[in-house]
Design a protein around this motif. Structure first.
Motif, short mmCIF file in Angstrom:
data_model
loop_
_atom_site.label_atom_id
_atom_site.label_comp_id
_atom_site.label_asym_id
_atom_site.label_seq_id
_atom_site.Cartn_x
_atom_site.Cartn_y
_atom_site.Cartn_z
N HIS A 186 1.01 -1.44 0.07
CA HIS A 186 -0.29 0.46 -0.10
C HIS A 186 0.65 1.60 -0.40
N ILE A 188 1.44 5.63 0.20
CA ILE A 188 0.60 6.20 0.42
C ILE A 188 1.18 7.71 -0.23
N ARG A 216 -2.72 -0.84 -4.25
CA ARG A 216 -3.67 0.48 -3.40
C ARG A 216 -3.05 1.83 -3.38
N THR A 218 -2.44 5.95 -2.28
CA THR A 218 -3.49 6.58 -1.23
C THR A 218 -2.94 7.99 -1.83
N PRO A 229 -7.62 9.49 9.12
CA PRO A 229 -8.17 8.83 7.67
C PRO A 229 -7.20 7.95 6.91
N VAL A 230 -6.72 8.47 6.72
CA VAL A 230 -5.31 7.51 6.23
C VAL A 230 -5.55 6.22 6.58
N ARG A 232 -7.04 5.01 8.90
CA ARG A 232 -8.10 3.37 8.25
C ARG A 232 -8.30 3.21 7.56
N GLU A 233 -7.55 3.61 6.19
CA GLU A 233 -7.79 3.51 5.17
C GLU A 233 -6.70 2.05 4.84
N GLU A 236 -8.66 -1.11 6.43
CA GLU A 236 -8.85 -1.60 5.15
C GLU A 236 -8.09 -2.13 4.43
N VAL A 237 -6.83 -1.54 3.68
CA VAL A 237 -6.33 -2.59 2.77
C VAL A 237 -5.45 -3.79 3.22
#
Length: 428
Positions: A186, A188, A216, A218, A229-230, A232-233, A236-237
């Motif tokens: 992931h 960011i 993903r 982001t 929020p980051v 949380r994502e 999720e991933v």
């Protein structure tokens, strides 16, 4: 590469650096001083911490050289001028101010807008050494070697952060401390061109090598006020490997504190470059433990590097930056060797030709400028371009660190490592 240091703190640090109370001249100097022009971010929003590291590394080298009799019997001096590394106009003006001062060379940490800076130097053509890690600048040198024959980038470019990342993941899996819970990565990514280039190179390299997959990407935007929020994502991933491709040490520290309070279990988390700045450990404290980061130009943990570190910490007590301190020191001694070999610092072309033809092994590794980019060769060989070195002593090692017990420990490449990756506090 942003700092939250205040102007007062920085100017106080610069004043201390230039006072030099511990050095006395070994003999009287003769002739006009030899001067290095040094654009230095002192008051801007970006780059202050790295540039202060560079100032102090240069100062240490200058003091040593002058204490030993100078260069060809002449005193070495630094000419400093403020620079805003995000501003094309300021970068151009800082170089112009050095030229107006008739400096013998220019040596500085970086600007995030390199083309206006090197364009401003293209007629004067004194040797210009900078620790940028941007392929945009070295591509310009490659495309117009006559115009930029005097420009040398002493750090491998940012593309290597992306190209080397999957190699590092594969290495850590092979060592066995990190057992990936899945093959997902992931990323960011921040929005400046520097971070975007790294992200793109990482995505390409991960796909090419085929051992992991990008799950993903982001987007984030500086300044990041809240990482919730980051995170949380991220949860999720739930990727086995997470790359935070950002650039602000203080914001990284805030991220670490929020992440460890609600982590993604068993993920290997890499923070792009920013933790190299001294303020990161100061602000993050024990919450930094377990996070990894890297620099394409960093201080080796070998005998030469440790000797420099001891001298530097004695001269400038406190947390030492691990990138631009050593690079600045190496710049200064590289120029000294070139000037002494040529015999006249004002013979700019001859000095640049000497630098191009004569590599140097410094405290930050092996500098070889003899390529079309006039950029440091990168080690380990990640297959990304033609300026990769397959042997340590033919390139500059990209150093990976992990924060262990609130201290940076060099964990990769194995040829220069001082420790191994440890399980992060959020691993079970």
């Amino acid at each position: 590469m942003v700092s939250k240091l205040t102007r007062r703190a920085v100017t106080a640090g610069l004043g201390a650096a230039m006072a030099m109370p511990w050095i006395t001249k070994s003999r009287a100097f003769t002739g006009k001083p030899i001067t290095i022009g040094m654009p230095s971010a002192q008051t801007s929003a970006a780059g202050v911490a790295d540039h202060l590291d560079f100032t102090q590394g240069s100062t240490l080298a200058m003091e040593e050289i002058n204490a030993a009799g100078g260069i060809m019997g002449r005193e070495l001096k630094l000419f400093q001028v403020d620079i805003d590394v995000l501003s094309p106009e300021s970068s151009k003006q800082a170089i112009a101010a050095c030229i107006d001062a008739q400096v013998d060379a220019i040596s500085f940490a970086f600007t995030l807008v390199p083309i206006p800076a090197i364009d401003a130097s293209s007629k004067y053509k004194c040797p210009l050494l900078y620790g940028n890690a941007q392929r945009a600048g070295t591509e310009a040198v490659k495309k117009n070697p006559q115009k930029y024959s005097h420009v040398f980038q002493t750090a491998p470019s940012e593309v290597n952060y992306g190209w080397t990342y999957p190699l590092w993941l594969e290495h850590e899996e092979k060592v066995g401390v990190w057992k990936p819970k899945n093959r997902k990565v992931h990323i960011i990514q921040e929005q400046v061109a520097y971070c975007q280039t790294i992200s793109k190179a990482a995505q390409e390299a991960i796909k090419k090598r085929g051992k992991f997959e990008v799950a993903r990407v982001t987007d984030i935007q500086f300044p990041v006020q809240d990482w919730s929020p980051v995170i949380r994502e991220m949860k999720e991933v739930d990727a086995g490997a997470i790359m935070v491709d950002h650039w602000v040490a203080a914001e990284y520290a805030a991220f670490c504190k929020q992440f460890v309070a609600d982590p993604v279990p068993n993920s290997l988390v890499y923070l792009q470059y920013g933790p190299s700045q001294p303020e990161f450990l100061t602000l993050a404290g024990s919450s930094a433990n377990g996070f990894a980061w890297s620099s394409t130009a960093g201080l080796y943990a070998d005998e030469k590097g440790k000797a420099f570190g001891a001298k530097y910490k004695k001269r400038f007590p406190g947390v030492m930056g691990l990138a631009y301190t050593g690079l600045a020191y190496d710049h200064t001694y590289y120029l000294k060797k070139a000037w002494e070999a040529v015999g006249d610092p004002r013979k700019f072309k001859d000095v640049s030709d000497w630098i191009r033809a004569n590599p140097q092994r410094g405290v930050n590794g092996y500098l070889d400028m003899n390529n079309a980019y006039q950029e440091a060769f990168h080690f380990p060989n990640n297959g990304g371009d033609e300026i990769q070195a397959s042997e340590l002593e033919k390139g500059m090692a990209q150093l990976y660190f992990q924060v262990q017990d609130k201290d940076h420990k060099l964990i990769f490449p194995s040829e220069v490592s001082e420790a191994k990756l440890k399980p992060a506090p959020w691993w079970t």
